[in-house]
Design an enzyme around this catalytic site. Sequence first.
Site, PDB file in Angstrom:
ATOM      1  N   HIS A 275       0.808  -1.226   0.000  1.00 18.88           N
ATOM      2  CA  HIS A 275       0.000   0.000   0.000  1.00 18.88           C
ATOM      3  C   HIS A 275       0.843   1.278   0.000  1.00 18.88           C
ATOM      4  CE1 HIS A 275      -3.389  -2.528   0.168  1.00 18.88           C
ATOM      5  NE2 HIS A 275      -3.552  -2.639   1.473  1.00 18.88           N
TER       6      HIS A 275
ATOM      7  N   HIS B 243     -10.017   1.424   0.830  1.00 14.82           N
ATOM      8  CA  HIS B 243      -9.826   0.312   1.777  1.00 14.82           C
ATOM      9  C   HIS B 243     -10.858   0.293   2.912  1.00 14.82           C
ATOM     10  CE1 HIS B 243      -7.609  -2.741   4.007  1.00 14.82           C
ATOM     11  NE2 HIS B 243      -6.724  -2.813   3.048  1.00 14.82           N
TER      12      HIS B 243
ATOM     13  N   GLU C 130     -11.452  -4.187  -2.545  1.00 16.12           N
ATOM     14  CA  GLU C 130     -10.542  -3.151  -3.028  1.00 16.12           C
ATOM     15  C   GLU C 130     -10.348  -3.312  -4.528  1.00 16.12           C
ATOM     16  OE1 GLU C 130      -6.896  -3.610  -0.587  1.00 16.12           O
ATOM     17  OE2 GLU C 130      -8.160  -4.902   0.603  1.00 16.12           O
TER      18      GLU C 130
END
Length: 364
Positions: free
Chosen positions: A119, A195, A327
């Site tokens: 991420h 998220h 996601e």
Amino acid sequence: MTNISVLLCFIILAIGSSMVMPNVSSAKQEVHTYELKKGDFSVNFTNWGASIISLVLPDRYGKLADVVLGYDSLKEYMNDSSYIGAVVGRFANRIGGAQFTLEGKHYSVVANEGKNTLHGGKRGFSDVVWKVKKYDNEGDAPSIVFTYHSSDGEEGFPGDLLVSVKYTLFGDKRLKVKMEAKALNKPTPVNLAQHTYWNLGGHNSGDILSNKIKIFASHITVVDSQLIPTGKFAPVKGTPYDFLKPHLVGSRIKKLPKGYDINYVLDGPASDKKLKRVAVVYDSKSGRSLALSTSAPGVQFYSGNFLKDVKGKGGAVYEAHAGLCLETQGFPDAVNHPDFPSTIVSPGKPYNHVMLFKFSTKAP
Ligand SMILES: *[C@@H]1O[C@H](CO)[C@@H](O)[C@H](O)[C@H]1NC(C)=O
Ligand SMILES: *[C@@H]1O[C@H](CO)[C@@H](O)[C@H](O)[C@H]1NC(C)=O
Ligand SMILES: *[C@@H]1O[C@H](CO)[C@@H](O)[C@H](O)[C@H]1NC(C)=O
């Protein structure tokens, strides 16, 4: 009221409805909360990570509940390590070995999960203060636009990047998330993902294992033990990953080591212009249902496996499977897999990613 007292009222209201955190930003931008409301559908945000912090929906009898995991204070969002509600980037999901080669140049990015990057690195887009470029909580389609300027070299990524995320409420309980990015000077990999952890029974209603889910994907991207794609696709047929027909999330989860944490290759259509169906989630107790479609090629289905004793809103404690994430995104580690759909953005080729959520209720 005079103009001055109107202004004062406005300032007092603005302060009352938000929380000002001291010195959290490098860019002199304060962190606040913002509400978008349309009838009995309301969503709150913060410009910390361009995050969704609450989403309130009626159940089949009209009773309201907040169906996303979150915290009570902005301070806790800043200390979060589960990416709750945030937009993750510059590159969502993993980059194997925290490196890649782009146009003949080798780049090392910041590793934050063992040897790999997750991420966006140690301080990705979920951990920065975004600007509020536009906020309009009026009319038929209330919306908010967050922007962020990511600098050349930030977490190791090449080039300046201008990112924007627009959230719009419209129609009958629809939420559109529009993510855009523009490379200002160099080509760079970009993969953004939202998220939010969903629990349609209510964020504090226990686990999501009895939610029914359908995922419109016949294949997954196979990963190694560190969740890095091998480059192969595998059919879901005959495996616990098969949600082409709806199943309870928990019906086969015990067959997997920790639960679901995998990228699905969405079945189609291939065109970026037409949205692909991603998933339908249904909670039979409340009757709430969520249908998601996207322009992205994949969706990481994550069943909240790593949540543990997370102190959430209103005294709730989130344990494993307290919420699930859908996601939508480019494929993980795409930057190291030339066969995967490209995630490279360049000055002449901007990034676009749309998510469309439709919420509804069903009778028992
Ligand atoms: C959302 O924000 C509004 C305005 O600050 C506030 O009144 C409301 O309680 C918030 N909703 C939730 C669920 O936190
Ligand atoms: C915030 O930062 C400014 C300038 O960097 C400094 O003068 C001030 O003392 C800081 N305030 C707090 C509460 O840390
Ligand atoms: C910050 O998060 C950690 C867990 O990630 C937790 O142990 C700690 O209590 C949190 N601190 C605050 C001030 O919330």
